[in-house]
Design an enzyme around this catalytic site. Structure first.
Site, short mmCIF file in Angstrom:
data_model
loop_
_atom_site.label_atom_id
_atom_site.label_comp_id
_atom_site.label_asym_id
_atom_site.label_seq_id
_atom_site.Cartn_x
_atom_site.Cartn_y
_atom_site.Cartn_z
N GLN A 270 8.63 16.36 12.65
CA GLN A 270 9.22 16.24 11.31
C GLN A 270 10.66 15.72 11.36
OE1 GLN A 270 7.04 16.93 8.67
NE2 GLN A 270 5.77 17.08 10.48
N ARG B 105 2.98 11.76 12.50
CA ARG B 105 3.77 12.37 11.43
C ARG B 105 3.32 13.78 11.07
NH1 ARG B 105 4.13 8.23 6.66
NH2 ARG B 105 5.99 9.37 6.05
N SER C 291 9.62 8.98 6.69
CA SER C 291 9.77 9.93 5.57
C SER C 291 11.22 9.98 5.09
CB SER C 291 9.35 11.34 6.00
OG SER C 291 7.96 11.43 6.05
N TYR D 225 -3.24 9.40 4.97
CA TYR D 225 -2.97 8.15 4.24
C TYR D 225 -4.14 7.82 3.32
CZ TYR D 225 0.85 7.31 7.47
OH TYR D 225 2.01 7.42 8.18
N ASP E 155 10.97 11.90 11.82
CA ASP E 155 10.17 11.05 10.93
C ASP E 155 11.07 10.18 10.04
OD1 ASP E 155 8.37 9.88 9.26
OD2 ASP E 155 7.34 11.74 8.68
P1 NAD Z 1 2.39 5.60 1.99
O1 NAD Z 1 3.77 5.00 1.91
O2 NAD Z 1 1.44 5.05 3.00
O3 NAD Z 1 1.69 5.48 0.55
C1 NAD Z 1 2.30 6.00 -0.61
C2 NAD Z 1 1.23 6.60 -1.49
O4 NAD Z 1 0.44 5.57 -2.08
C3 NAD Z 1 0.26 7.53 -0.78
O5 NAD Z 1 0.36 8.81 -1.35
C4 NAD Z 1 -1.09 6.90 -1.03
O6 NAD Z 1 -2.14 7.85 -1.20
C5 NAD Z 1 -0.84 6.12 -2.30
N1 NAD Z 1 -1.82 5.07 -2.60
C6 NAD Z 1 -2.37 4.15 -1.75
N2 NAD Z 1 -3.26 3.39 -2.41
C7 NAD Z 1 -3.27 3.79 -3.69
C8 NAD Z 1 -3.99 3.37 -4.85
N3 NAD Z 1 -4.87 2.37 -4.81
N4 NAD Z 1 -3.74 4.02 -6.00
C9 NAD Z 1 -2.85 5.05 -6.05
N5 NAD Z 1 -2.15 5.48 -5.00
C10 NAD Z 1 -2.36 4.87 -3.83
O7 NAD Z 1 2.48 7.16 2.17
P2 NAD Z 1 3.62 8.06 2.78
O8 NAD Z 1 4.55 8.43 1.71
O9 NAD Z 1 4.16 7.42 4.01
O10 NAD Z 1 2.80 9.36 3.16
C11 NAD Z 1 1.52 9.25 3.68
C12 NAD Z 1 0.95 10.56 4.02
O11 NAD Z 1 1.61 11.11 5.15
C13 NAD Z 1 1.05 11.59 2.94
O12 NAD Z 1 -0.15 12.30 2.96
C14 NAD Z 1 2.14 12.47 3.39
O13 NAD Z 1 2.04 13.76 2.84
C15 NAD Z 1 1.85 12.45 4.85
N6 NAD Z 1 2.95 12.95 5.61
C16 NAD Z 1 2.75 14.13 6.18
C17 NAD Z 1 3.75 14.70 6.90
C18 NAD Z 1 3.50 16.02 7.50
O14 NAD Z 1 2.39 16.38 7.75
N7 NAD Z 1 4.48 16.78 7.74
C19 NAD Z 1 4.97 14.07 7.05
C20 NAD Z 1 5.14 12.82 6.45
C21 NAD Z 1 4.10 12.28 5.73
#
Ligand code: NAD
Length: 386
Positions: free
Chosen positions: A127, A121, A133, A228, A130
């Site tokens: 992007q 990702r 996302s 993550y 994804d």
């Molecule tokens: P996810 O669905 O795995 O989790 C959602 C959120 O829950 C995360 O922000 C995580 O930190 C949070 N979380 C987990 N345990 C927790 C706790 N105990 N208390 C509070 N919060 C908690 O995450 P996602 O939305 O799929 O995204 C994961 C990561 O991937 C993020 O850093 C996102 O920015 C990144 N991402 C990056 C790109 C990119 O680089 N372009 C693209 C997509 C996603």
């Protein structure tokens, strides 16, 4: 090469993997398109639109027998598995790490399985592929609408001759893709928003969308690998729950999105916290599934009203409740990934390529993707369901 767009058969699923506008793009890449009759109907993409874009509308059995590639959203059901044949390619959200044995079964059938949810990702060129996302984005938006619909008051501050309505206090727990969209949407509706995440880098992102970021005294840094969160220790989790209990009680709406890859979602809203909330408060637990949820009292797929008048919504598939928009995004994701493998109308897999190595799960009768293969080794049997 013929690509088939299957009708989803999972209960409640209304999305379709490919929308009519993408048919023309596939044809431009020398790929012909078959569409199962009614595949897009629930998402308001009628057969006629696919036909006008140059697709052939066929029955399910014709689709599975004549297509070289099947485009889907969900992993094939047992009934769909029976329709697949050797050397056929299936592209969808196959969740290989949650059920590696299902991938081994596909490999055993000689099916090439490509999983959209396995793309790296953080690569900038992925992007547009994804789907995790794009669908989380839809879900974050819809979660706020579910809360607003169920809430007995206004979201914005309203001053009227009949009095002043104070804005709703919204708390977003988990500030990943869904959480950020939930913040943006609640903000557009005029709510006051606080947000919390265990990854410190989310502070700036939440604040840029107008939320106030909550820092707990326990100051846990839960950043894990690949952007993550990591699983917290039992002590960290207890400290977090303890502090969150008081914060949750002062909010009208709590939207939870917290996930840790391959683990049960962490419990952030305990039964004690729910007991302290005011009557009429709403929780939308976006992490709820059969593995549990972020709220201790969530019942997956149901709305629970507690004795103190708190409604806990635990929707299982929010993107399916906005099928036109969600399908349009998913369609672009699956098209971008698929076209990555097409040269002169034929499929070519270059396993030196990062996207190919990560997303092609089975090939040549074997599970070839490293993470899934590791889970199938005897010491790790049992998968990532922990
Ligand atoms: P996810 O669905 O795995 O989790 C959602 C959120 O829950 C995360 O922000 C995580 O930190 C949070 N979380 C987990 N345990 C927790 C706790 N105990 N208390 C509070 N919060 C908690 O995450 P996602 O939305 O799929 O995204 C994961 C990561 O991937 C993020 O850093 C996102 O920015 C990144 N991402 C990056 C790109 C990119 O680089 N372009 C693209 C997509 C996603």
């Amino acid at each position: 090469m013929r690509v088939g767009v299957a009708k989803e058969t999972a209960p409640g699923e209304r999305r379709v993997a490919l929308v009519p506008e993408a048919v023309e793009k596939l044809r431009a890449a020398d790929v012909s398109v078959l569409v199962e009759r009614g595949a897009g109907a629930e998402a308001w993409f009628p057969d006629i639109d696919y036909a006008e874009a140059g697709a052939k509308i066929v029955t399910a059995s014709a689709l599975y027998s004549q297509s070289d590639v099947i485009l889907k959203i969900h992993r094939p059901s047992p009934a769909e598995l029976k329709l697949l044949h050797q050397n056929q390619v299936v592209v969808g959200m196959l969740a290989p790490l949650l059920d590696p044995a299902a991938m081994a079964a596909l490999a055993g059938m000689g099916v090439v399985a490509i999983s959209l949810d396995a793309i790296p990702r953080t690569l900038s060129r992925s992007q547009g592929m994804d789907a995790l996302s794009s669908q989380a984005n839809v879900a974050g938006y819809k979660a706020v609408l579910v809360a607003a619909e169920a809430f007995g008051r206004y979201f914005p501050l309203l001053t009227t001759p009949a009095g002043t309505a104070r804005p709703a206090n919204v708390l977003v727990l988990g500030v990943g893709v869904a959480g950020l969209q939930a913040i943006a949407t609640a903000r557009r509706l005029g709510a006051q928003i606080k947000a919390y995440d265990v990854r410190p880098e989310t502070r700036e992102q939440a604040e840029s969308l107008g939320a106030q970021f909550i820092t707990l005294r326990s100051a846990i840094d839960g950043a894990g690998q690949g952007g993550y969160a990591r699983a917290l220790t039992p002590q960290e989790q207890a400290a977090q729950q303890d502090e969150l209990n008081d914060i949750i009680a002062s909010h009208d709406i709590v939207i939870t999105t917290a996930q840790v890859p391959g683990r049960r979602p962490p419990v952030l809203v305990t039964a004690t916290a729910v007991e302290c909330m005011k009557a009429g408060s709403i929780i939308v637990d976006m992490a709820a599934s059969d593995l549990g949820g972020n709220c201790e009292l969530s019942k997956p797929g149901k709305v629970t009203i507690t004795p103190n008048g708190v409604a806990i919504h635990a929707p299982l598939n929010l993107p399916a409740s906005m099928p036109t928009g969600a399908s349009a995004f998913y369609s672009r994701n699956i098209l971008n990934l698929f076209l990555n493998f097409v040269t002169s109308g034929e499929l070519r897999f270059d396993f030196e390529d990062e996207v190919t190595a990560a997303t092609v799960i089975t090939y040549g009768g074997k599970v070839v993707q490293e993470a899934t293969r590791k889970l199938l080794q005897p010491a790790s049997r049992g998968g990532a369901k922990a």
